[in-house]
Design an enzyme around this catalytic site. Structure first.
Site, PDB file in Angstrom:
ATOM      1  CG  ASP A 108      96.094 -31.214  48.520  1.00 15.09           C
ATOM      2  OD1 ASP A 108      95.414 -31.234  47.428  1.00 15.09           O
ATOM      3  OD2 ASP A 108      96.439 -31.930  49.520  1.00 15.09           O
ATOM      4  CG  ASN A 163      97.118 -33.597  39.424  1.00 16.33           C
ATOM      5  OD1 ASN A 163      97.444 -32.625  39.463  1.00 16.33           O
ATOM      6  ND2 ASN A 163      96.691 -34.286  40.179  1.00 16.33           N
TER       7      ASN A 163
HETATM    8  C1  FPP Z   1      94.996 -29.465  44.403  1.00 12.15           C
HETATM    9  O1  FPP Z   1      93.619 -29.644  44.927  1.00 12.15           O
HETATM   10  C2  FPP Z   1      95.052 -29.001  43.152  1.00 12.15           C
HETATM   11  C3  FPP Z   1      95.187 -29.414  41.689  1.00 12.15           C
HETATM   12  C4  FPP Z   1      95.284 -30.679  41.647  1.00 12.15           C
HETATM   13  C5  FPP Z   1      95.356 -28.504  40.712  1.00 12.15           C
HETATM   14  C6  FPP Z   1      95.780 -27.111  41.246  1.00 12.15           C
HETATM   15  C7  FPP Z   1      95.277 -25.974  40.047  1.00 12.15           C
HETATM   16  C8  FPP Z   1      95.178 -24.948  40.636  1.00 12.15           C
HETATM   17  C9  FPP Z   1      95.598 -24.136  41.900  1.00 12.15           C
HETATM   18  C10 FPP Z   1      94.359 -23.986  39.700  1.00 12.15           C
HETATM   19  C11 FPP Z   1      95.010 -23.990  38.433  1.00 12.15           C
HETATM   20  C12 FPP Z   1      96.233 -23.133  38.713  1.00 12.15           C
HETATM   21  C13 FPP Z   1      96.573 -22.098  37.795  1.00 12.15           C
HETATM   22  C14 FPP Z   1      97.788 -21.376  37.798  1.00 12.15           C
HETATM   23  C15 FPP Z   1      95.607 -21.751  36.843  1.00 12.15           C
HETATM   24  P1  FPP Z   1      92.819 -31.024  45.008  1.00 12.15           P
HETATM   25  O2  FPP Z   1      92.027 -30.963  43.747  1.00 12.15           O
HETATM   26  O3  FPP Z   1      93.658 -32.157  44.871  1.00 12.15           O
HETATM   27  O4  FPP Z   1      92.008 -30.822  46.062  1.00 12.15           O
HETATM   28  P2  FPP Z   1      91.479 -31.826  47.089  1.00 12.15           P
HETATM   29  O5  FPP Z   1      92.865 -32.461  47.868  1.00 12.15           O
HETATM   30  O6  FPP Z   1      90.572 -31.182  48.143  1.00 12.15           O
HETATM   31  O7  FPP Z   1      90.764 -32.872  46.364  1.00 12.15           O
END
Ligand code: FPP
Length: 259
Positions: free
Chosen positions: A36, A84
Site C-alpha cells: 500500500d 480496486n
Molecule cells: C496500493 O497503493 C497498491 C495497489 C492498489 C496496486 C498494487 C500494485 C502494484 C504494487 C504494482 C503492480 C504489481 C505488479 C506485480 C506489477 P495505492 O494505490 O492504494 O496507494 P495509496 O494508498 O497511496 O492511494
C-alpha cells in the site's frame, strides 16, 4: 548460516545487506504483503499515481530476491483487489498494462532464479492478455523449486471464501463430499491457496492499520508488522527488520506457552 553480507544490485544502486543478525530458525515460511501507498508516494513527489505503481512493482522484485536469500518459502502479494475496479478507469487500465508488462519482462528473471509464480483471485473480468500471461507465467515456472511468488490479482478474501463455499455446496449436492467430512483442513482445499501453509507474517506498509480483505481465512494467526513508509520506498533493510521483529514474537495460537 548466512554469509554476513548479501550484495544486492537494484537499479543503479548496490546494497550490502547485513544478514548476520537474522536467526535462520526464526524466518517466517510464508509472508503476506499488502503493497500500500503507491499513490501517496507518487503524489508526494508531484508525480501521477501510476508512477507509484510502477515503482511498487520494482520494490516487489527486490523484496522477493531478499526473501529468497534468507529462506522464506512463499511471498503472497496483493497486486489488485476485487475492490480496486472502483478506481478511475485510467488507473485500472494502467495497473492491468503494468501487470501485463511485468509478467513478460520479469518472468525470465524469475524463472532463472528458480521462482515459482502462482496467482490467487478470480480470472473472470481480467483482460484476456493478462489472463494469457498469467497462464504462461504459471506454466513456465511450475516446476521451479525456489521461493513461491503468489500474486493476488482480482482478489478479495470474502470473495475467496464465497467461492469456496459455493464449490463445497456443489460437491455436497453431487455426492462427492459429505457434510460431516468438512473441517477446517478440508475447507482450505477449496481456497486459492490450496497446498500452501498459512502466512506467518503480514506486512503492511503505507500507515493504515487494516486488513483490507486480504487472505481473511489464512491470516487467522499471522503476526502483523506495519510501517508508515509507502510501499515504493520500502527497502530490503525494512523487510529484514520485519523478519527480525517476527523472530522475537511469541506465537500462541490461542493456547498458552508451557515453560
Ligand atoms: C496500493 O497503493 C497498491 C495497489 C492498489 C496496486 C498494487 C500494485 C502494484 C504494487 C504494482 C503492480 C504489481 C505488479 C506485480 C506489477 P495505492 O494505490 O492504494 O496507494 P495509496 O494508498 O497511496 O492511494
Amino acid at each position: 548460516m548466512f554469509n554476513t553480507l548479501f550484495k544486492f544490485k537494484t537499479g543503479n544502486t548496490n546494497l550490502n545487506l547485513d544478514l548476520s543478525t537474522i536467526d535462520l530458525e526464526k524466518v517466517p515460511q510464508h509472508i503476506a504483503i499488502i503493497m500500500d501507498g503507491n499513490g501517496r508516494w507518487a503524489r508526494a513527489q508531484g508525480k501521477p499515481r501510476t508512477f507509484g505503481h510502477q515503482a511498487g512493482a520494482e520494490t516487489l522484485k527486490n523484496i522477493v530476491k531478499t526473501a529468497d536469500k534468507i529462506g522464506v518459502k512463499i511471498i503472497s502479494a496483493y497486486a489488485f483487489s476485487t475492490e480496486n475496479w472502483k478506481r478511475p478507469v485510467t488507473e485500472v487500465n494502467f495497473i492491468m498494462e503494468l501487470l501485463s508488462r511485468y509478467l513478460t519482462s520479469e518472468i525470465e528473471e524469475f524463472h532463472k532464479n528458480n521462482v515459482q509464480v502462482r496467482f490467487m483471485g478470480s480470472r473472470e473480468g481480467l483482460p484476456e492478455v493478462v489472463r494469457q500471461k498469467m497462464e504462461h507465467a504459471e506454466k513456465v515456472t511450475a516446476e521451479n523449486t525456489g521461493i513461491i511468488l503468489n500474486l493476488a490479482i482480482n482478489y478479495g478474501g470474502q470473495a475467496e471464501i464465497l467461492h469456496a463455499v459455493k464449490n463445497i455446496v456443489s460437491d455436497v449436492e453431487s455426492g462427492s463430499l459429505k457434510v460431516e467430512d468438512i473441517d477446517a483442513q478440508h475447507f482450505e482445499d477449496y481456497l486459492y491457496t490450496k497446498g500452501l501453509p498459512a502466512p506467518d507474517l503480514l506486512i503492511r506498509p503505507g500507515g493504515d492499520l487494516r486488513i483490507s480483505n486480504f487472505m481473511l481465512w489464512q491470516i487467522a494467526y499471522a503476526e502483523i508488522w506495519t510501517t508508515d513508509v509507502y510501499w515504493p520506498a520500502f527497502t530490503p533493510e525494512m523487510f529484514l527488520e520485519a523478519v527480525k521483529a517476527y523472530g522475537g514474537r511469541e506465537r500462541r495460537y490461542g493456547g498458552l506457552i508451557t515453560k
